[in-house]
Design a protein around this motif. Structure first.
Motif, PDB file in Angstrom:
ATOM      1  N   ASP A 109       0.812  -1.215   0.000  1.00  0.00           N
ATOM      2  CA  ASP A 109       0.000   0.000   0.000  1.00  0.00           C
ATOM      3  C   ASP A 109       0.849   1.270   0.000  1.00  0.00           C
ATOM      4  O   ASP A 109       0.332   2.358   0.259  1.00  0.00           O
ATOM      5  CB  ASP A 109      -0.950   0.014   1.199  1.00  0.00           C
ATOM      6  CG  ASP A 109      -0.219  -0.052   2.535  1.00  0.00           C
ATOM      7  OD1 ASP A 109       1.017  -0.139   2.522  1.00  0.00           O
ATOM      8  OD2 ASP A 109      -0.897  -0.023   3.582  1.00  0.00           O
ATOM      9  N   THR A 110       2.150   1.154  -0.306  1.00  0.00           N
ATOM     10  CA  THR A 110       3.007   2.335  -0.405  1.00  0.00           C
ATOM     11  C   THR A 110       2.672   3.080  -1.691  1.00  0.00           C
ATOM     12  O   THR A 110       2.752   2.510  -2.779  1.00  0.00           O
ATOM     13  CB  THR A 110       4.489   1.935  -0.418  1.00  0.00           C
ATOM     14  OG1 THR A 110       4.800   1.214   0.772  1.00  0.00           O
ATOM     15  CG2 THR A 110       5.367   3.168  -0.516  1.00  0.00           C
ATOM     16  N   PRO A 111       2.284   4.359  -1.611  1.00  0.00           N
ATOM     17  CA  PRO A 111       1.896   5.092  -2.825  1.00  0.00           C
ATOM     18  C   PRO A 111       3.090   5.330  -3.749  1.00  0.00           C
ATOM     19  O   PRO A 111       4.220   5.549  -3.296  1.00  0.00           O
ATOM     20  CB  PRO A 111       1.338   6.420  -2.282  1.00  0.00           C
ATOM     21  CG  PRO A 111       1.087   6.196  -0.834  1.00  0.00           C
ATOM     22  CD  PRO A 111       2.084   5.164  -0.399  1.00  0.00           C
ATOM     23  N   ALA A 122      -4.545  -0.119  -3.581  1.00  0.00           N
ATOM     24  CA  ALA A 122      -5.653   0.722  -4.031  1.00  0.00           C
ATOM     25  C   ALA A 122      -6.094   0.350  -5.439  1.00  0.00           C
ATOM     26  O   ALA A 122      -7.295   0.342  -5.735  1.00  0.00           O
ATOM     27  CB  ALA A 122      -5.234   2.189  -3.971  1.00  0.00           C
ATOM     28  N   MET A 123      -5.155   0.040  -6.313  1.00  0.00           N
ATOM     29  CA  MET A 123      -5.505  -0.337  -7.681  1.00  0.00           C
ATOM     30  C   MET A 123      -6.371  -1.596  -7.698  1.00  0.00           C
ATOM     31  O   MET A 123      -7.416  -1.652  -8.357  1.00  0.00           O
ATOM     32  CB  MET A 123      -4.238  -0.569  -8.498  1.00  0.00           C
ATOM     33  CG  MET A 123      -3.405   0.669  -8.741  1.00  0.00           C
ATOM     34  SD  MET A 123      -1.818   0.223  -9.495  1.00  0.00           S
ATOM     35  CE  MET A 123      -0.955   1.794  -9.458  1.00  0.00           C
ATOM     36  N   LEU A 124      -5.928  -2.642  -6.983  1.00  0.00           N
ATOM     37  CA  LEU A 124      -6.674  -3.901  -6.973  1.00  0.00           C
ATOM     38  C   LEU A 124      -7.968  -3.761  -6.185  1.00  0.00           C
ATOM     39  O   LEU A 124      -8.987  -4.377  -6.541  1.00  0.00           O
ATOM     40  CB  LEU A 124      -5.815  -5.012  -6.372  1.00  0.00           C
ATOM     41  CG  LEU A 124      -4.590  -5.427  -7.196  1.00  0.00           C
ATOM     42  CD1 LEU A 124      -3.759  -6.457  -6.438  1.00  0.00           C
ATOM     43  CD2 LEU A 124      -5.021  -5.981  -8.550  1.00  0.00           C
ATOM     44  N   LYS A 177     -10.346  -5.700  -1.949  1.00  0.00           N
ATOM     45  CA  LYS A 177     -10.306  -4.465  -1.159  1.00  0.00           C
ATOM     46  C   LYS A 177     -10.054  -4.776   0.305  1.00  0.00           C
ATOM     47  O   LYS A 177      -9.236  -4.147   0.966  1.00  0.00           O
ATOM     48  CB  LYS A 177     -11.613  -3.690  -1.338  1.00  0.00           C
ATOM     49  CG  LYS A 177     -11.645  -2.355  -0.619  1.00  0.00           C
ATOM     50  CD  LYS A 177     -12.972  -1.630  -0.884  1.00  0.00           C
ATOM     51  CE  LYS A 177     -13.125  -1.307  -2.359  1.00  0.00           C
ATOM     52  NZ  LYS A 177     -14.345  -0.513  -2.626  1.00  0.00           N
ATOM     53  N   ARG A 178     -10.792  -5.777   0.836  1.00  0.00           N
ATOM     54  CA  ARG A 178     -10.634  -6.126   2.248  1.00  0.00           C
ATOM     55  C   ARG A 178      -9.648  -7.283   2.447  1.00  0.00           C
ATOM     56  O   ARG A 178      -9.366  -7.663   3.588  1.00  0.00           O
ATOM     57  CB  ARG A 178     -11.992  -6.491   2.852  1.00  0.00           C
ATOM     58  CG  ARG A 178     -12.989  -5.353   2.831  1.00  0.00           C
ATOM     59  CD  ARG A 178     -14.245  -5.713   3.628  1.00  0.00           C
ATOM     60  NE  ARG A 178     -14.872  -6.939   3.139  1.00  0.00           N
ATOM     61  CZ  ARG A 178     -15.782  -6.962   2.159  1.00  0.00           C
ATOM     62  NH1 ARG A 178     -16.151  -5.814   1.568  1.00  0.00           N
ATOM     63  NH2 ARG A 178     -16.311  -8.092   1.759  1.00  0.00           N
ATOM     64  N   GLY A 200     -13.315  -4.313  -7.026  1.00  0.00           N
ATOM     65  CA  GLY A 200     -12.428  -5.070  -6.154  1.00  0.00           C
ATOM     66  C   GLY A 200     -13.007  -6.349  -5.594  1.00  0.00           C
ATOM     67  O   GLY A 200     -12.326  -7.032  -4.816  1.00  0.00           O
ATOM     68  N   LEU A 201     -14.232  -6.730  -5.955  1.00  0.00           N
ATOM     69  CA  LEU A 201     -14.843  -7.967  -5.460  1.00  0.00           C
ATOM     70  C   LEU A 201     -14.864  -8.998  -6.579  1.00  0.00           C
ATOM     71  O   LEU A 201     -15.498  -8.808  -7.613  1.00  0.00           O
ATOM     72  CB  LEU A 201     -16.261  -7.714  -4.963  1.00  0.00           C
ATOM     73  CG  LEU A 201     -16.969  -8.929  -4.347  1.00  0.00           C
ATOM     74  CD1 LEU A 201     -16.254  -9.367  -3.069  1.00  0.00           C
ATOM     75  CD2 LEU A 201     -18.439  -8.630  -4.069  1.00  0.00           C
ATOM     76  N   MET A 202     -14.126 -10.112  -6.360  1.00  0.00           N
ATOM     77  CA  MET A 202     -14.104 -11.216  -7.321  1.00  0.00           C
ATOM     78  C   MET A 202     -15.243 -12.178  -6.987  1.00  0.00           C
ATOM     79  O   MET A 202     -15.230 -12.831  -5.946  1.00  0.00           O
ATOM     80  CB  MET A 202     -12.764 -11.958  -7.255  1.00  0.00           C
ATOM     81  CG  MET A 202     -11.557 -11.120  -7.613  1.00  0.00           C
ATOM     82  SD  MET A 202      -9.977 -12.008  -7.370  1.00  0.00           S
ATOM     83  CE  MET A 202     -10.240 -13.478  -8.386  1.00  0.00           C
ATOM     84  N   GLN A 203     -16.241 -12.257  -7.874  1.00  0.00           N
ATOM     85  CA  GLN A 203     -17.401 -13.115  -7.661  1.00  0.00           C
ATOM     86  C   GLN A 203     -17.294 -14.331  -8.583  1.00  0.00           C
ATOM     87  O   GLN A 203     -17.132 -14.186  -9.798  1.00  0.00           O
ATOM     88  CB  GLN A 203     -18.692 -12.357  -7.964  1.00  0.00           C
ATOM     89  CG  GLN A 203     -19.962 -13.074  -7.530  1.00  0.00           C
ATOM     90  CD  GLN A 203     -20.113 -13.123  -6.016  1.00  0.00           C
ATOM     91  OE1 GLN A 203     -19.911 -12.117  -5.343  1.00  0.00           O
ATOM     92  NE2 GLN A 203     -20.458 -14.289  -5.498  1.00  0.00           N
ATOM     93  N   ALA A 204     -17.390 -15.540  -7.990  1.00  0.00           N
ATOM     94  CA  ALA A 204     -17.274 -16.761  -8.789  1.00  0.00           C
ATOM     95  C   ALA A 204     -18.469 -16.902  -9.713  1.00  0.00           C
ATOM     96  O   ALA A 204     -19.610 -16.919  -9.267  1.00  0.00           O
ATOM     97  CB  ALA A 204     -17.166 -17.979  -7.870  1.00  0.00           C
ATOM     98  N   GLN A 205     -18.207 -16.988 -11.012  1.00  0.00           N
ATOM     99  CA  GLN A 205     -19.261 -17.199 -12.004  1.00  0.00           C
ATOM    100  C   GLN A 205     -19.368 -18.675 -12.372  1.00  0.00           C
ATOM    101  O   GLN A 205     -20.460 -19.182 -12.609  1.00  0.00           O
ATOM    102  CB  GLN A 205     -18.970 -16.346 -13.246  1.00  0.00           C
ATOM    103  CG  GLN A 205     -18.978 -14.864 -12.927  1.00  0.00           C
ATOM    104  CD  GLN A 205     -18.610 -13.995 -14.105  1.00  0.00           C
ATOM    105  OE1 GLN A 205     -19.081 -12.882 -14.243  1.00  0.00           O
ATOM    106  NE2 GLN A 205     -17.744 -14.488 -14.962  1.00  0.00           N
TER     107      GLN A 205
END
Length: 652
Positions: free
Chosen positions: A373-375, A488-490, A571-572, A546-551
């Protein structure tokens, strides 16, 4: 009578005076006159003409306190309390001053127009070289008058207790040096000019010591002379040995250059080139400058636990400096690249890191998250342009099965592209392109990566487990997001992540353990293992904010089918996946319970979810329609002459 005789006339003496005696007298008189003249002569009568001549040729006033001359075949001109005026805009009124200047001058060559100075001696000189306030304007060492004629021939320069200052206020540079002559290596040879001092270079404090090894040809700007310098700026250490042309402008030189320090990032304030953070380093090469172009050629050395060699070219003629580099590593320690993503290099036993990196790594280890998280420093990304190619023939990464790397970095006015960034992985490769647009306050990033031919067996570091698995993995990752750090990107990314594998095999032991079949697991633990043909496996996640939902998520062999659902939060950094196994054999102790994967990236958990046992029927209803996305099929390695068995019905 006899008459007395008349007296005779007196004789006149006619002695001749010799001409030589007359010249001798004249010479004696002239010599006496010269002695009287020399006794009464005051060379200060020439101060005015000399001062006016210098001012006419340079546009600067020269003041001489006292002037004296010792005449001879080699005459000595001696001037005391000399001051030479500075440019009108300069910091102090005089550019140079000295208690005494002595100049040895050969008279006979002077008649032919050749100015030969066997030696110049300076006693307590104090010289200020100052860059002009406006970039591109000449410094105070530039004079409006022209020289012309033959160049001076200076053989020896001796300095006693001298001081030299170089000042560039716009460039935040102030160098102050003590200068003196050392002992000549042999009689009649030019003595070395020794220097030692300190100051600030581009705002960074430094110290330097060294000297020249040959005569200082100040009058001939095209004549190079040798020097040796040893400088420190904080933890950065540089040693330069070679030739320098025109010491006042530093526009042309060729030096053997050794550079070492605790972090390559520390070079930014010194040279204005932004380099990502690195472990301690040491490099040795040839540093050349030809006016606006700098080159570091044929260098080699270590950065952390990696070797690094290549050539670097920096052109400072444009609006921004442009760096072009071709780098090669025979063996690259993967964690030495951590600075590129804002992370820290490895700090465990045998790893190379500086104290600050170790402290940051300790702080990071105490945090609950793992994504860096280092900018990124937007100013650095916008400060230069770059075209860098880096190849690593072998990668050392105990936790990842990486083989090699091929990277091409392009940076243009804040737009960074990696085209490509390729890694050899477990017998296959991951080919990717990355685009980071830092021209806005928040970096916009896009990642497009393809996975091809990654071998399942090579993913396991343990040789026994590696023997129990085979098959080629393929897939595609497309993500885009904004943010000034990797986390932040991910954490705000959108896109798709899909991975799959065609036909292969896995060890029954692995499958039984995954399916929690206690009886089968014990049997294979103590009586051996067998291979289970793998029909197909795939995972397809849609990513939004940022939320990967299994399809679609499934793992199918002739022995066991696992169907999954759930999500992964980038994100979390949390996991929430449910894997429902359906063993295809019979066992009285088969629990057939779903496996819940939860926790965080840093501390994941794997546990049976007995509450989900009642959903077994719902899983069975979906078995006939499970299939990977069509786009994923093209990436799956199926083996020679065989099609992927991923499109048919799985319930059999």
């Amino acid at each position: 009578m006899n008459t007395p005789a008349a007296p005779s006339a007196p004789r006149v003496s006619r002695r001749r005076h010799r001409p030589g005696k007359r010249w001798l007298v004249a010479a004696a008189v002239l010599l006496a006159a010269l002695l009287v003249l020399l006794a009464l002569w005051d060379w200060n009568w020439f101060k005015g003409p000399v001062e006016r001549m210098v001012q006419a040729r340079t546009g600067r006033a020269l003041h001489i306190g006292n002037l004296d001359v010792d005449l001879g075949r080699t005459s000595t001109l001696r001037a005391d309390r000399i001051t030479f005026a500075n440019a009108g805009w300069a910091k102090r009124p005089d550019m140079a001053r000295a208690d005494r200047v002595e100049i040895d001058l050969r008279l006979w060559p002077l008649l032919r127009g050749s100015v030969q100075l066997p030696e110049i001696r300076l006693v307590r000189p104090d010289i200020l070289l100052q860059a002009a306030p406006q970039p591109g304007e000449p410094g105070n060492w530039n004079f409006p008058g022209g020289g012309g004629g033959q160049p001076l021939q200076l053989k020896r320069l001796r300095v006693d207790d001298g001081k030299l200052q170089f000042l560039d206020e716009a460039g935040r540079t102030d160098v102050r040096l003590d200068v003196r002559s050392g002992k000549a290596k042999q009689p009649g040879a030019a003595p070395p000019l020794l220097l030692e001092g300190e100051g600030r270079w581009r705002g960074a404090s430094f110290t330097v010591r060294g000297g020249t090894e040959s005569p200082l040809q100040l009058a001939d700007s095209g004549h190079p002379f040798r020097l040796h310098l040893d400088g420190h700026a904080g933890a950065t250490h540089a040693v330069a040995s070679g030739t320098l042309t025109n010491p006042f402008q530093l526009q042309v030189f060729d030096l053997e250059f050794r550079l070492s320090g605790q972090d390559l990032e520390d070079l930014y304030p010194l040279i204005g080139i932004a380099i990502p953070s690195s472990p301690p380093y040491r490099l040795d090469g040839r540093l050349k400058r030809d006016h606006e172009v700098w080159r570091y050629e044929g260098f080699s050395g270590q950065v952390g636990d990696s070797d690094l060699a290549g050539d670097v070219r920096i052109d400072v003629a444009g609006e921004r400096p442009r760096l072009t580099a071709n780098l090669v590593s025979r063996r690259l320690d993967f964690d030495d690249l951590a600075g590129f993503v804002g992370a820290q290099p490895g700090t465990g036993g045998g790893e190379t890191a500086n104290p600050e990196q170790k402290a940051r790594a300790t702080a990071q280890a105490a945090r609950p998250t793992v994504l860096p998280d280092t900018p990124y420093d937007l100013g650095k990304l916008r400060a230069m342009d770059a075209d860098v190619r880096w190849k690593a023939h072998r990668i050392n990464s105990p936790s990842l099965p990486l083989d090699d790397m091929d990277a091409h970095l392009l940076l243009d006015d804040g737009l960074l592209r990696l085209e490509p960034l390729d890694f050899g992985v477990a017998g296959g490769d991951i080919r990717s392109t990355i685009r980071m647009d830092a021209r806005r306050p928040r970096i916009a990033t896009a990642l497009d990566a393809s996975v091809r031919g990654v071998q399942l067996g090579q993913l396991f570091p343990d040789a026994k487990l590696a023997e129990q698995a085979s098959g080629g993995i393929g897939g595609q990752v497309r993500l885009s997001g904004t943010g000034n750090s990797i986390a932040a990107m991910l954490g705000g990314s959108n896109g798709n992540v899909a991975l799959g594998m065609g036909r292969g095999h896995v060890g029954n032991l692995l499958m039984e353990l995954a399916g929690l079949d206690v009886a089968e697991s014990l049997k294979f633990l103590f009586t051996g293992d067998k291979q289970i043909p793998l029909r197909c496996t795939f995972a397809d996640f849609g990513v939004r904010d940022g939320l990967m939902q299994a399809q679609s998520l499934a793992f199918d062999t002739t022995d066991t089918l696992v169907v999954g659902e759930g999500s992964v939060s980038l994100k979390r950094e949390e996991l929430d996946l449910l894997l429902r196994p359906r063993p295809k054999d019979k066992s009285i102790l088969a629990l057939r319970s779903p496996l819940r994967i939860g926790g965080t990236f840093k501390d994941p958990s794997f546990r049976p979810d007995f509450k989900a046992l009642g959903l077994r029927g719902a899983v069975a209803l979906t078995l006939g329609s499970i299939a990977p996305p069509a786009a994923l099929l093209a990436t799956i390695e199926t083996g020679p002459g065989k099609d992927a068995d991923c499109g048919g019905h799985y319930a059999k």
